[in-house]
Structure formats: structure tokens, C-alpha cells
Motif scaffolding. Structure first.
Motif, PDB file in Angstrom:
ATOM      1  N   ALA A 332     -19.522  15.792  12.134  1.00 35.87           N
ATOM      2  CA  ALA A 332     -19.773  16.874  11.178  1.00 35.87           C
ATOM      3  C   ALA A 332     -19.051  16.620   9.865  1.00 35.87           C
ATOM      4  N   GLU A 333     -17.854  16.078   9.929  1.00 27.80           N
ATOM      5  CA  GLU A 333     -17.114  15.766   8.710  1.00 27.80           C
ATOM      6  C   GLU A 333     -17.865  14.741   7.870  1.00 27.80           C
ATOM      7  N   ALA A 334     -18.501  13.777   8.541  1.00 28.15           N
ATOM      8  CA  ALA A 334     -19.235  12.740   7.817  1.00 28.15           C
ATOM      9  C   ALA A 334     -20.503  13.286   7.174  1.00 28.15           C
ATOM     10  N   VAL A 335     -21.213  14.156   7.866  1.00 32.51           N
ATOM     11  CA  VAL A 335     -22.473  14.660   7.314  1.00 32.51           C
ATOM     12  C   VAL A 335     -22.217  15.642   6.176  1.00 32.51           C
ATOM     13  N   SER A 336     -21.056  16.296   6.160  1.00 37.73           N
ATOM     14  CA  SER A 336     -20.751  17.239   5.089  1.00 37.73           C
ATOM     15  C   SER A 336     -20.038  16.580   3.916  1.00 37.73           C
ATOM     16  N   GLY A 337     -19.708  15.305   4.059  1.00 32.67           N
ATOM     17  CA  GLY A 337     -19.006  14.592   2.994  1.00 32.67           C
ATOM     18  C   GLY A 337     -19.952  14.080   1.923  1.00 32.67           C
ATOM     19  N   THR A 338     -19.376  13.402   0.952  1.00 33.00           N
ATOM     20  CA  THR A 338     -20.147  12.789  -0.128  1.00 33.00           C
ATOM     21  C   THR A 338     -19.770  11.312  -0.226  1.00 33.00           C
TER      22      THR A 338
END
Length: 493
Positions: A332-338
């Protein structure tokens, strides 16, 4: 799955898309290039033929400024031409250009733990079945141009000694595999230090090796079965957890991400052929490394869509977190990152052992891909795995398109671009509303947005479809980009 390193030491969807780049308005873009072509498979379409068009008409439209939900670019302002503006029957004139899907890159993190050598019905092992599917995918004509990189897990921890004679020598990678749980030994090797490490009623005993055939045994000084000799106590062994949890190890690809062609497919196939499955399942380290490599690649290639693919046959045995929620949080952290990195999961399991499907689904859900591709070992694993890879390719390709390049000397007015879709059954074309950002996507109606909001002064490189629109596009049809008329936004209720 069980740690085989210890045992071994002792043992597209194709979317037809056409961009219509319409010009004539102040500050808008008149797209050039070839037209009437389609883009299919993994790569951006290359077309042939010329596509110029003109429409005559009368009337002017005056559009002053943009509302707060509209993508006014640096040239946003008044325009004149034959179009009626948002909500009207736009009639733009201009050239057409070939559509280009955003290039797709996959970083595949492939489970090469010892359990991948487990047999399947029919004589194949899981490793045979999965790697045969990968080879078919790499050589599939629809994969040409698709970027693919590959790494395996587990990888060895270089700081772990090759042999140990005490737990202290292994440190955090211990214990030293000198003792095992007695009653479970006939079905799986469970390393222990005391009775408390074993199931209720089981005891922790010295590990042995049969004097004649070298098989492992758990009854020291007793006779081994099948004439194996005497069970001798093991005094030197290997650390029970010799595998790396270092994110950087898994973020370094065995085969770097590059576009597929015949030569690149052969490089990937040779890499797989040289790999022998062994070891445990350090899922957290492997997943974190895959996401780190995907992010680094996306930063270096901002016009690409980059996704991570976790392919595994076992529940986590090493590295933290091991629980479903903890692993889902990493994704989830990766998909919400930029840049945003999605995680696809392919699980190959003998039923729902230890809640395997729930765990795999949670990782996929955290990674923005809804659910895992869960493959039962009683089915055709090769075909099911290949189908999963093909679905990942199709799902990823249908949802992002490149922002068209403006003609030489001009600047694209982001407030004059519209996305139109014609269903594959030849139904009436529809205009997809602009919704500013992912958070504004309508769960039913969908919409589209730029990967970077132009109103903030950024420069978009991708046109991204909302989930509902993406699902519709995956069913096929034509996608058109019309440049020159005011961007249409959802009507105010």
C-alpha cells in the motif's frame, strides 16, 4: 514453506486506440504524424497511412478561464473556433496521430525456495510448471516491447557462515540446525533449540545423519531404515535462516528491466535455467526489494508504467513482517507513493494452506490490484500461470496513455483535451469526464486524470483512467484523444 537450504546442506489484452489531435484554437495543439493506426499488445502501436481531416462550419466560442475542477494549462484562456465547448457537439478539425499506450514494465520477483521443487500431478514440479509459463510469456508475440526484469528469492545472506557448530555463530540467522522436533520429522524438518519450539507433546532432539546413505534422521544411535546404517549425531550444520532480508539485495535485478525481443527473452530463459530452487521464503525482504527496484526504474523512466509481480508458492518463513496486514502495508505504501507502483500477486498453492489465499489477496489489495491470481496445484499450473501473466499485461496496458506531444514550437493546452471511447460492439462513442485526480474518481462513472495536475505547474506525461473506466476499456473498443475543445468535466448536480 520449509527451508530447503537447511535440508540440502544436510540435503494482453490489446486495446485499439486512436488519438484525434484537433487544433485551431488559440494555444491549442494541432497534432501531426500518421493516423488511422491501432495500438495492440504490449508495445505502443506503430501505424501507417496519413490522416488529415477538416470540417467546415461557422460560429465562435468564447471560453474565459477554467473552473477549479478543470485542467487549465499554461495557455488556458479564451479560444475561438468551430467547437461548441464542454457539453456540446464539438466539431474540431485537425490531423490525427497514432495512439501510444504508456510503455509497460514488469519487475518479476520469482519464488525459488526449496518447496518449488515439490511434485505436481503428472510428474512436473512447481518450478517446471511456473518457469515453462514464464518462457511462453517471454516469447509470446504480444509481449514484444514489454519491459521485463527478473529477480529471485531467497538470496543468500553473505554474512552468514557456510557452516556452524553453535547457535552463537549464526546470530540473527540462527539457530544452527543441530536439533529438530522429533515427531514432525517424518513429514517436515522443524529446527528447534528446546522443547518449547515444538508442538505440544513433541520433543527437541539432536539431528543425525545415516552413516551409509547420508539421509537425515532424528533417532541418534539408532538404526536407520532401509539399510541406511546408524544414525550419527550431526556436530556441524548450517544456519537455519541463511537467507537475506536485505531490501537492497532484492532491489538489484538478476536480469535488468529491458524491452522484450527474441534476444532479451533468451537472456531471461537462460537465467531461469541456471537457477536451482533452495531455501526459505523471505517474502517481506523480496517484496520490499521488488517495489524499490520498480520505483527506481519508474523514476528513471517517468513516461512508463512500472508494476511489481510477486510470484510465490509459500507463506512467509523469514523476514518481518510475516503477517498479511504487514505485507499489505508494504504494498500500500508503494501504490500511494510517487511514482505509484502497483503490486500483482500470483500464488501457487496446494489448497488454502494456513490462510494462503487470504494472505495473497491482502498483499494484492494493498498493492492496488484487488485480489491475487490464486492457482491450485491440482489444475494445469503452467496454463493458469500463463493466463495470470497475460491478464496482468492486459490490465496494466488498458489504463494509461501518453500525453500527445505538441507540434513544434507550440505548447499543449491541457484544458483542451478530451478522452472519447467507442465500444467494441460499434456502439455510440462517449466522452469520458475529466476528474482532476484519483481521489475524485466516481466508483460507477469512472473518469480520467493526468498523472501530474497541470494546475500546480507540473508537466503531465500520462493520461490515467479511473478504475471503472479502466474496466470498461479492458473490454476493448477505440480510445480517442481530441485536442482543441474545452475539457469536459462532470455536470454539477
Amino acid at each position: 514453506m520449509e527451508n530447503r537450504s537447511t535440508m540440502m546442506a544436510l540435503a494482453a489484452t490489446g486495446i485499439c486506440a486512436i488519438f484525434a489531435a484537433c487544433g485551431g484554437a488559440d494555444g491549442s495543439v494541432s497534432g501531426g504524424g500518421t493516423g488511422g493506426a491501432t495500438a495492440t499488445g504490449a508495445g505502443a502501436g506503430a501505424g501507417s497511412g496519413t490522416g488529415t481531416g477538416s470540417e467546415t462550419g461557422s460560429g465562435t466560442s468564447s471560453e474565459t478561464g477554467y473552473g477549479p475542477d478543470e485542467p487549465g494549462g499554461t495557455n488556458a484562456g479564451s479560444s475561438t473556433g468551430t467547437g461548441e465547448g464542454a457539453g456540446g457537439g464539438a466539431s474540431c478539425a485537425g490531423e490525427t496521430s497514432t495512439a501510444e499506450l504508456v510503455p509497460l514494465d514488469l519487475y518479476i520477483m520469482l519464488d525459488a525456495s526449496g518447496s518449488m521443487e515439490d511434485p505436481l500431478p503428472g510428474g512436473f514440479t512447481k518450478w517446471n510448471a511456473v518457469t515453462e509459463a514464464l518462457e511462453a510469456f517471454f516469447t509470446d508475440a504480444q509481449s514484444v516491447g514489454l519491459g521485463v526484469g527478473l529477480q529471485y528469492f531467497p538470496l543468500p545472506d553473505e554474512d552468514v557462515p557456510e557452516q556452524c557448530s553453535s547457535n552463537a555463530q549464526c546470530g540473527d540467522n540462527g539457530p544452527c540446525a543441530l536439533r529438530v522436533c522429533h515427531d514432525s520429522f517424518s513429514t517436515r524438518v522443524e529446527i528447534c533449540v528446546t522443547d518449547a519450539d515444538c508442538a505440544d507433546g513433541d520433543t527437541c532432539v539432536d539431528l543425525g545423519v545415516c552413516s551409509r546413505n547420508g539421509d537425515l534422521c532424528a533417532d541418534v544411535d539408532e538404526r536407520c531404515t532401509d539399510g541406511g546404517g546408524t544414525c550419527w549425531k550431526v556436530t556441524r550444520s548450517t544456519c537455519a535462516n541463511p537467507d537475506s532480508c536485505v531490501v537492497g539485495d532484492y532491489a538489484t535485478p538478476a536480469v535488468p528491466i529491458e524491452p522484450l525481443d527474441a534476444g532479451r527473452a533468451e537472456v531471461l530463459i537462460r537465467s531461469i535455467a541456471q537457477k536451482d530452487p533452495v531455501g526459505g521464503t523471505p517474502t517481506a525482504g523480496a517484496l520490499s526489494g521488488a517495489l524499490a527496484q520498480a520505483r527506481a526504474h519508474a523514476e528513471a523512466n517517468p513516461t512508463h508504467r512500472v508494476v511489481a509481480v510477486l510470484a510465490t508458492d509459500g507463506m512467509p518463513t523469514e523476514c518481518t513482517p510475516k503477517d498479511a496486514d504487514g505485507l499489505a502495508a508494504l504494498a500500500a505504501e508503494a501504490v500511494s507513493g510517487t511514482p505509484s507502483i502497483s503490486t500483482f500477486v500470483i500464488g501457487v498453492f496446494d489448497g488454502d494452506d494456513d490462510g494462503a489465499q487470504t494472505t495473497m489477496d491482502r498483499i494484492a489489495e494493498g498493492g492496488g490490484t484487488e485480489s491475487a491470481f490464486f492457482i491450485d496445484t491440482n489444475e494445469d499450473v503452467t496454463q493458469a500461470f500463463l493466463d495470470a501473466l497475460s491478464a496482468i499485461r492486459g490490465k496494466s496496458l488498458a489504463c494509461e496513455y501518453q500525453v500527445p506531444a505538441p507540434s513544434s514550437g507550440q505548447t499543449l493546452d491541457y484544458g483542451t483535451l478530451n478522452v472519447q471511447h467507442t465500444p467494441s460492439n460499434g456502439g455510440t462513442p462517449s466522452t469520458i469526464f475529466y476528474v482532476a485526480n484519483e481521489a475524485s474518481c466516481d466508483a460507477a462513472a469512472g473518469g480520467w486524470y493526468y498523472d501530474v495536475d497541470p494546475t500546480t505547474g507540473g508537466t503531465p506525461t500520462k493520461i490515467v483512467m479511473c478504475p471503472a473506466t479502466c474496466t470498461r476499456f479492458q473490454e476493448g473498443g477505440q480510445v480517442q484523444l481530441a485536442v482543441g475543445c474545452k475539457t469536459e468535466i462532470p455536470p454539477v448536480n
